[in-house]
Scaffold this motif. Structure first.
Motif, PDB file in Angstrom:
ATOM      1  N   ALA A  40     -14.145  14.748 -30.020  1.00 57.72           N
ATOM      2  CA  ALA A  40     -13.447  15.940 -29.553  1.00 57.72           C
ATOM      3  C   ALA A  40     -13.379  15.925 -28.031  1.00 57.72           C
ATOM      4  O   ALA A  40     -14.198  15.264 -27.374  1.00 57.72           O
ATOM      5  N   PRO A  41     -12.427  16.648 -27.464  1.00 54.12           N
ATOM      6  CA  PRO A  41     -12.311  16.675 -25.993  1.00 54.12           C
ATOM      7  C   PRO A  41     -13.610  17.105 -25.330  1.00 54.12           C
ATOM      8  O   PRO A  41     -14.206  18.116 -25.699  1.00 54.12           O
ATOM      9  N   GLY A  42     -14.072  16.306 -24.380  1.00 51.51           N
ATOM     10  CA  GLY A  42     -15.273  16.641 -23.638  1.00 51.51           C
ATOM     11  C   GLY A  42     -16.577  16.395 -24.370  1.00 51.51           C
ATOM     12  O   GLY A  42     -17.647  16.749 -23.855  1.00 51.51           O
ATOM     13  N   LYS A  43     -16.496  15.791 -25.548  1.00 55.03           N
ATOM     14  CA  LYS A  43     -17.709  15.553 -26.332  1.00 55.03           C
ATOM     15  C   LYS A  43     -17.881  14.066 -26.622  1.00 55.03           C
ATOM     16  O   LYS A  43     -16.953  13.274 -26.482  1.00 55.03           O
ATOM     17  N   GLU A  44     -19.086  13.708 -27.041  1.00 53.03           N
ATOM     18  CA  GLU A  44     -19.346  12.322 -27.398  1.00 53.03           C
ATOM     19  C   GLU A  44     -18.749  11.994 -28.771  1.00 53.03           C
ATOM     20  O   GLU A  44     -18.561  12.889 -29.602  1.00 53.03           O
ATOM     21  N   ARG A  45     -18.499  10.722 -28.968  1.00 49.52           N
ATOM     22  CA  ARG A  45     -18.020  10.282 -30.274  1.00 49.52           C
ATOM     23  C   ARG A  45     -19.133  10.453 -31.290  1.00 49.52           C
ATOM     24  O   ARG A  45     -20.281  10.056 -31.042  1.00 49.52           O
ATOM     25  N   GLU A  46     -18.795  11.039 -32.449  1.00 49.64           N
ATOM     26  CA  GLU A  46     -19.810  11.320 -33.451  1.00 49.64           C
ATOM     27  C   GLU A  46     -19.434  10.754 -34.810  1.00 49.64           C
ATOM     28  O   GLU A  46     -18.257  10.614 -35.150  1.00 49.64           O
ATOM     29  N   PHE A  47     -20.465  10.457 -35.565  1.00 45.30           N
ATOM     30  CA  PHE A  47     -20.306   9.934 -36.923  1.00 45.30           C
ATOM     31  C   PHE A  47     -19.724  11.003 -37.836  1.00 45.30           C
ATOM     32  O   PHE A  47     -20.109  12.178 -37.772  1.00 45.30           O
ATOM     33  N   VAL A  48     -18.800  10.586 -38.721  1.00 40.41           N
ATOM     34  CA  VAL A  48     -18.216  11.498 -39.698  1.00 40.41           C
ATOM     35  C   VAL A  48     -18.589  11.085 -41.120  1.00 40.41           C
ATOM     36  O   VAL A  48     -19.124  11.887 -41.889  1.00 40.41           O
ATOM     37  N   ALA A  49     -18.302   9.827 -41.472  1.00 45.12           N
ATOM     38  CA  ALA A  49     -18.548   9.387 -42.841  1.00 45.12           C
ATOM     39  C   ALA A  49     -18.560   7.868 -42.888  1.00 45.12           C
ATOM     40  O   ALA A  49     -17.925   7.219 -42.061  1.00 45.12           O
ATOM     41  N   THR A  50     -19.288   7.341 -43.874  1.00 47.01           N
ATOM     42  CA  THR A  50     -19.293   5.902 -44.100  1.00 47.01           C
ATOM     43  C   THR A  50     -19.281   5.608 -45.588  1.00 47.01           C
ATOM     44  O   THR A  50     -19.730   6.434 -46.392  1.00 47.01           O
ATOM     45  N   ILE A  51     -18.757   4.435 -45.927  1.00 44.89           N
ATOM     46  CA  ILE A  51     -18.689   4.013 -47.316  1.00 44.89           C
ATOM     47  C   ILE A  51     -19.187   2.576 -47.404  1.00 44.89           C
ATOM     48  O   ILE A  51     -18.917   1.753 -46.526  1.00 44.89           O
ATOM     49  N   SER A  52     -19.903   2.290 -48.475  1.00 48.60           N
ATOM     50  CA  SER A  52     -20.489   0.974 -48.645  1.00 48.60           C
ATOM     51  C   SER A  52     -19.417  -0.080 -48.930  1.00 48.60           C
ATOM     52  O   SER A  52     -18.266   0.235 -49.234  1.00 48.60           O
ATOM     53  N   VAL A  53     -19.812  -1.343 -48.863  1.00 45.51           N
ATOM     54  CA  VAL A  53     -18.846  -2.434 -49.036  1.00 45.51           C
ATOM     55  C   VAL A  53     -18.167  -2.373 -50.396  1.00 45.51           C
ATOM     56  O   VAL A  53     -16.989  -2.703 -50.532  1.00 45.51           O
ATOM     57  N   SER A  54     -18.901  -1.936 -51.411  1.00 47.29           N
ATOM     58  CA  SER A  54     -18.335  -1.860 -52.756  1.00 47.29           C
ATOM     59  C   SER A  54     -17.554  -0.571 -52.983  1.00 47.29           C
ATOM     60  O   SER A  54     -16.797  -0.462 -53.947  1.00 47.29           O
ATOM     61  N   GLY A  55     -17.790   0.402 -52.125  1.00 54.20           N
ATOM     62  CA  GLY A  55     -17.186   1.717 -52.320  1.00 54.20           C
ATOM     63  C   GLY A  55     -18.016   2.636 -53.198  1.00 54.20           C
ATOM     64  O   GLY A  55     -17.631   3.775 -53.429  1.00 54.20           O
ATOM     65  N   GLY A  56     -19.154   2.160 -53.654  1.00 55.15           N
ATOM     66  CA  GLY A  56     -19.936   2.945 -54.593  1.00 55.15           C
ATOM     67  C   GLY A  56     -20.827   4.003 -53.985  1.00 55.15           C
ATOM     68  O   GLY A  56     -21.313   4.892 -54.685  1.00 55.15           O
ATOM     69  N   SER A  57     -21.057   3.917 -52.679  1.00 50.85           N
ATOM     70  CA  SER A  57     -21.950   4.877 -52.023  1.00 50.85           C
ATOM     71  C   SER A  57     -21.322   5.376 -50.731  1.00 50.85           C
ATOM     72  O   SER A  57     -20.638   4.620 -50.032  1.00 50.85           O
ATOM     73  N   THR A  58     -21.595   6.635 -50.435  1.00 49.86           N
ATOM     74  CA  THR A  58     -21.054   7.252 -49.226  1.00 49.86           C
ATOM     75  C   THR A  58     -22.117   8.105 -48.546  1.00 49.86           C
ATOM     76  O   THR A  58     -23.074   8.564 -49.182  1.00 49.86           O
ATOM     77  N   ILE A  59     -21.932   8.318 -47.256  1.00 49.51           N
ATOM     78  CA  ILE A  59     -22.776   9.211 -46.472  1.00 49.51           C
ATOM     79  C   ILE A  59     -21.857  10.040 -45.588  1.00 49.51           C
ATOM     80  O   ILE A  59     -20.874   9.513 -45.040  1.00 49.51           O
ATOM     81  N   TYR A  60     -22.181  11.312 -45.450  1.00 47.13           N
ATOM     82  CA  TYR A  60     -21.347  12.209 -44.636  1.00 47.13           C
ATOM     83  C   TYR A  60     -22.207  12.941 -43.603  1.00 47.13           C
ATOM     84  O   TYR A  60     -23.386  13.241 -43.846  1.00 47.13           O
ATOM     85  N   ALA A  61     -21.581  13.261 -42.498  1.00 43.15           N
ATOM     86  CA  ALA A  61     -22.202  14.169 -41.552  1.00 43.15           C
ATOM     87  C   ALA A  61     -22.277  15.555 -42.189  1.00 43.15           C
ATOM     88  O   ALA A  61     -21.406  15.939 -42.980  1.00 43.15           O
ATOM     89  N   ASN A  62     -23.306  16.306 -41.838  1.00 40.66           N
ATOM     90  CA  ASN A  62     -23.472  17.637 -42.430  1.00 40.66           C
ATOM     91  C   ASN A  62     -22.266  18.533 -42.146  1.00 40.66           C
ATOM     92  O   ASN A  62     -21.901  19.370 -42.970  1.00 40.66           O
ATOM     93  N   SER A  63     -21.637  18.328 -40.999  1.00 39.53           N
ATOM     94  CA  SER A  63     -20.531  19.199 -40.599  1.00 39.53           C
ATOM     95  C   SER A  63     -19.291  19.037 -41.475  1.00 39.53           C
ATOM     96  O   SER A  63     -18.426  19.918 -41.477  1.00 39.53           O
ATOM     97  N   VAL A  64     -19.191  17.934 -42.209  1.00 40.78           N
ATOM     98  CA  VAL A  64     -17.994  17.704 -43.021  1.00 40.78           C
ATOM     99  C   VAL A  64     -18.309  17.591 -44.516  1.00 40.78           C
ATOM    100  O   VAL A  64     -17.390  17.500 -45.333  1.00 40.78           O
ATOM    101  N   LYS A  65     -19.580  17.611 -44.855  1.00 41.84           N
ATOM    102  CA  LYS A  65     -19.976  17.441 -46.253  1.00 41.84           C
ATOM    103  C   LYS A  65     -19.344  18.523 -47.116  1.00 41.84           C
ATOM    104  O   LYS A  65     -19.363  19.710 -46.770  1.00 41.84           O
ATOM    105  N   GLY A  66     -18.755  18.098 -48.231  1.00 37.90           N
ATOM    106  CA  GLY A  66     -18.116  19.040 -49.136  1.00 37.90           C
ATOM    107  C   GLY A  66     -16.659  19.306 -48.815  1.00 37.90           C
ATOM    108  O   GLY A  66     -15.938  19.898 -49.624  1.00 37.90           O
ATOM    109  N   ARG A  67     -16.201  18.875 -47.638  1.00 38.61           N
ATOM    110  CA  ARG A  67     -14.797  19.077 -47.246  1.00 38.61           C
ATOM    111  C   ARG A  67     -14.054  17.758 -47.108  1.00 38.61           C
ATOM    112  O   ARG A  67     -12.857  17.695 -47.391  1.00 38.61           O
TER     113      ARG A  67
END
Length: 123
Positions: A40-67
């Motif tokens: 975001a403007p004026g802020k550091e780059r932050e993690f949002v989401a990642t997906i494993s090589v197979s696509g079977g597992s994901t991790i989300y930042a709390n700020s976007v989880k569920g959305r």
């Protein structure tokens, strides 16, 4: 030469949805965990989401989880970020990144980056 190209950004009203796409080339896509970051403007780059090589597992930042939902298509060398229930605070440049292996979420662990796509959410 490795390229990650993001698309799908734009202007949307609060509560709306967008789907971001990142298309990769020049690498063996199925060996890389894929990650979305945002800045975001004026802020550091932050993690949002990642997906494993197979696509079977994901991790989300709390700020976007569920959305937000991350997914990938290894046959198409593509990773997606479906964003629902967008809020003004989601306004940022969204970057796609690739990390050799799974579940890395730190910026300095990424091997490759795209140039980003701008998402603007109006309130």
């Amino acid at each position: 030469q490795v390229q990650l190209v993001e698309s799908g950004g734009g202007l949307v009203q609060a509560g709306g949805s967008l789907r971001l796409t990142c298309t990769a080339s020049g690498l063996t896509f199925s060996r890389y965990g894929m990650v979305w970051f945002r800045q975001a403007p004026g802020k550091e780059r932050e993690f949002v989401a990642t997906i494993s090589v197979s696509g079977g597992s994901t991790i989300y930042a709390n700020s976007v989880k569920g959305r937000f939902t991350i997914s990938r298509d290894n046959a198409q060398y593509t990773v997606y970020l479906q964003m629902n229930g967008l809020k003004a605070e989601d306004t940022a440049v969204y970057y796609c990144a690739a990390s050799l292996g799974n579940f890395y979420t730190e910026r300095n662990a990424m091997n490759y980056w795209g140039k980003g796509t701008l998402v603007t959410v109006s309130s």
